[in-house]
Design a protein around this motif. Structure first.
Motif, short mmCIF file in Angstrom:
data_model
loop_
_atom_site.label_atom_id
_atom_site.label_comp_id
_atom_site.label_asym_id
_atom_site.label_seq_id
_atom_site.Cartn_x
_atom_site.Cartn_y
_atom_site.Cartn_z
N ASP A 1 -16.82 -9.44 -5.15
CA ASP A 1 -17.22 -9.31 -3.77
C ASP A 1 -16.63 -8.02 -3.19
O ASP A 1 -15.43 -7.78 -3.31
CB ASP A 1 -16.70 -10.53 -2.99
CG ASP A 1 -17.19 -10.60 -1.56
OD1 ASP A 1 -17.39 -9.53 -0.94
OD2 ASP A 1 -17.35 -11.72 -1.05
N PRO A 2 -17.44 -7.15 -2.56
CA PRO A 2 -16.90 -5.91 -2.00
C PRO A 2 -15.78 -6.15 -0.97
O PRO A 2 -14.97 -5.25 -0.73
CB PRO A 2 -18.12 -5.26 -1.34
CG PRO A 2 -19.29 -5.80 -2.07
CD PRO A 2 -18.91 -7.22 -2.41
N ALA A 3 -15.74 -7.33 -0.37
CA ALA A 3 -14.70 -7.63 0.62
C ALA A 3 -13.41 -8.15 -0.01
O ALA A 3 -12.48 -8.49 0.71
CB ALA A 3 -15.22 -8.66 1.63
N LEU A 4 -13.35 -8.18 -1.34
CA LEU A 4 -12.17 -8.75 -1.99
C LEU A 4 -10.89 -8.00 -1.62
O LEU A 4 -9.84 -8.61 -1.42
CB LEU A 4 -12.36 -8.74 -3.51
CG LEU A 4 -11.19 -9.31 -4.33
CD1 LEU A 4 -10.97 -10.78 -4.01
CD2 LEU A 4 -11.45 -9.13 -5.82
N GLY A 5 -10.98 -6.66 -1.57
CA GLY A 5 -9.78 -5.88 -1.24
C GLY A 5 -9.21 -6.26 0.11
O GLY A 5 -8.00 -6.46 0.26
N ALA A 6 -10.09 -6.38 1.12
CA ALA A 6 -9.63 -6.77 2.45
C ALA A 6 -9.07 -8.19 2.44
O ALA A 6 -8.06 -8.48 3.09
CB ALA A 6 -10.79 -6.66 3.44
N TYR A 7 -9.72 -9.08 1.67
CA TYR A 7 -9.26 -10.46 1.59
C TYR A 7 -7.85 -10.53 0.98
O TYR A 7 -6.97 -11.21 1.51
CB TYR A 7 -10.24 -11.27 0.75
CG TYR A 7 -9.79 -12.68 0.48
CD1 TYR A 7 -9.98 -13.68 1.44
CD2 TYR A 7 -9.20 -13.03 -0.72
CE1 TYR A 7 -9.56 -14.98 1.21
CE2 TYR A 7 -8.78 -14.32 -0.98
CZ TYR A 7 -8.97 -15.30 0.00
OH TYR A 7 -8.55 -16.58 -0.24
N LEU A 8 -7.63 -9.81 -0.11
CA LEU A 8 -6.31 -9.83 -0.76
C LEU A 8 -5.25 -9.18 0.13
O LEU A 8 -4.08 -9.56 0.08
CB LEU A 8 -6.38 -9.12 -2.11
CG LEU A 8 -7.18 -9.84 -3.20
CD1 LEU A 8 -7.28 -8.99 -4.46
CD2 LEU A 8 -6.56 -11.19 -3.53
N VAL B 1 -4.50 -12.17 2.70
CA VAL B 1 -3.89 -13.41 2.22
C VAL B 1 -2.74 -13.19 1.25
O VAL B 1 -1.89 -14.07 1.09
CB VAL B 1 -4.94 -14.33 1.55
CG1 VAL B 1 -6.09 -14.63 2.51
CG2 VAL B 1 -5.47 -13.73 0.26
N ALA B 2 -2.69 -12.01 0.61
CA ALA B 2 -1.64 -11.77 -0.38
C ALA B 2 -0.79 -10.56 -0.06
O ALA B 2 0.15 -10.25 -0.81
CB ALA B 2 -2.27 -11.60 -1.77
N GLY B 3 -1.09 -9.88 1.03
CA GLY B 3 -0.30 -8.73 1.42
C GLY B 3 -0.40 -7.55 0.46
O GLY B 3 0.49 -6.70 0.42
N MET B 4 -1.48 -7.47 -0.30
CA MET B 4 -1.64 -6.39 -1.26
C MET B 4 -2.20 -5.14 -0.59
O MET B 4 -3.09 -5.24 0.26
CB MET B 4 -2.56 -6.83 -2.41
CG MET B 4 -2.03 -7.99 -3.23
SD MET B 4 -3.18 -8.57 -4.51
CE MET B 4 -3.17 -7.17 -5.62
N ASP B 5 -1.70 -3.99 -0.99
CA ASP B 5 -2.27 -2.74 -0.48
C ASP B 5 -3.38 -2.29 -1.44
O ASP B 5 -3.62 -2.90 -2.50
CB ASP B 5 -1.20 -1.66 -0.30
CG ASP B 5 -0.47 -1.31 -1.60
OD1 ASP B 5 -0.96 -1.68 -2.69
OD2 ASP B 5 0.58 -0.67 -1.51
#
Length: 226
Positions: free
Chosen positions: A73-80, A83-87
């Motif tokens: 999903d193209p929105a995966l980066g924003a989601y992570l 919810v996971a604090g990933m940059d």
């Protein structure tokens, strides 16, 4: 930004070899090329020209690979990030180096994945199911894009050397005219060969790639034109 591909040299070589094995002019053959290795891609070739490929502007897109996720999903980066604090750097590293087969079952070497699955490892079995499903989904999509398919071509380290992956990738595709002969598929050979039954609607081929030769031939052609 343009979709790049990354296996174009390999695809050019094996699709041309496939046409020769069929005894037909290159510009009259439609083929789907599956370059399966630790990196993997599918390419639709219509009459000698690539019309679609699974990789994008980076090698991350498309099929499930050894450590790469393939399509997400193209929105995966924003989601992570939420919810996971990933940059972005963390997301990029995770999708490229910690996902795919490695992320699903802890191994990125296809031989080890099969070994784990055969020993009863459910994660490895799931990883193979996902891997096979994604390959078949791209075969179906590119079949529709091409309209008709003359050849399905396996290449790359896994595509050339793993009869079980070739069987997995073609399971359930007989309605499309795609099937393999178990005996031909299992026979070991370093040569280009047909692994579909006699008279199959779509010829399934294994063609060892030779990217160095393709580069040399294209270079010689350019120098000749000059």
């Amino acid at each position: 930004m343009r979709r790049y591909g990354f296996h174009g040299t390999s695809t050019a070589y094996v699709s041309r070899r496939a046409a020769a094995l069929l005894g037909r002019p290159y510009d009259e053959v439609n083929s789907i090329v599956l370059h399966l290795g630790n990196g993997a891609s599918a390419t639709a070739v219509r009459c000698g020209r690539s019309v679609d490929t699974s990789m994008g502007i980076t090698p991350l897109a498309g099929l499930v690979m050894g450590t790469r996720s393939g399509d997400v999903d193209p929105a995966l980066g924003a989601y992570l990030g939420r919810v996971a604090g990933m940059d972005l750097a963390g997301v990029d590293a995770a999708l490229n180096k910690e996902s795919g087969l490695l992320g699903m079952c802890g191994a990125n070497d296809m031989r080890e994945v099969w070994r784990l699955a055969d020993s009863g490892d459910e994660d490895a079995r799931l990883a193979l199911d996902v891997y096979g499903y994604r390959v078949r989904a791209y075969i179906g999509a590119y079949y529709a894009a091409l309209g008709h398919v003359d050849a399905l071509v396996f290449t790359g380290g896994v595509g050339e050397n793993s009869p079980r992956v070739r069987a997995l990738a073609t399971t359930g595709l007989t309605r499309l005219g795609i099937e393999i002969d178990p005996g031909r598929n299992a026979a070991e050979s370093a040569e280009a060969r047909v692994v579909s039954p006699e008279g199959a609607e779509v010829t399934v081929l294994v063609v060892p790639t030779n990217e160095e030769l393709e580069i040399a031939e294209q270079t010689a052609a350019c120098l000749g034109d000059a």
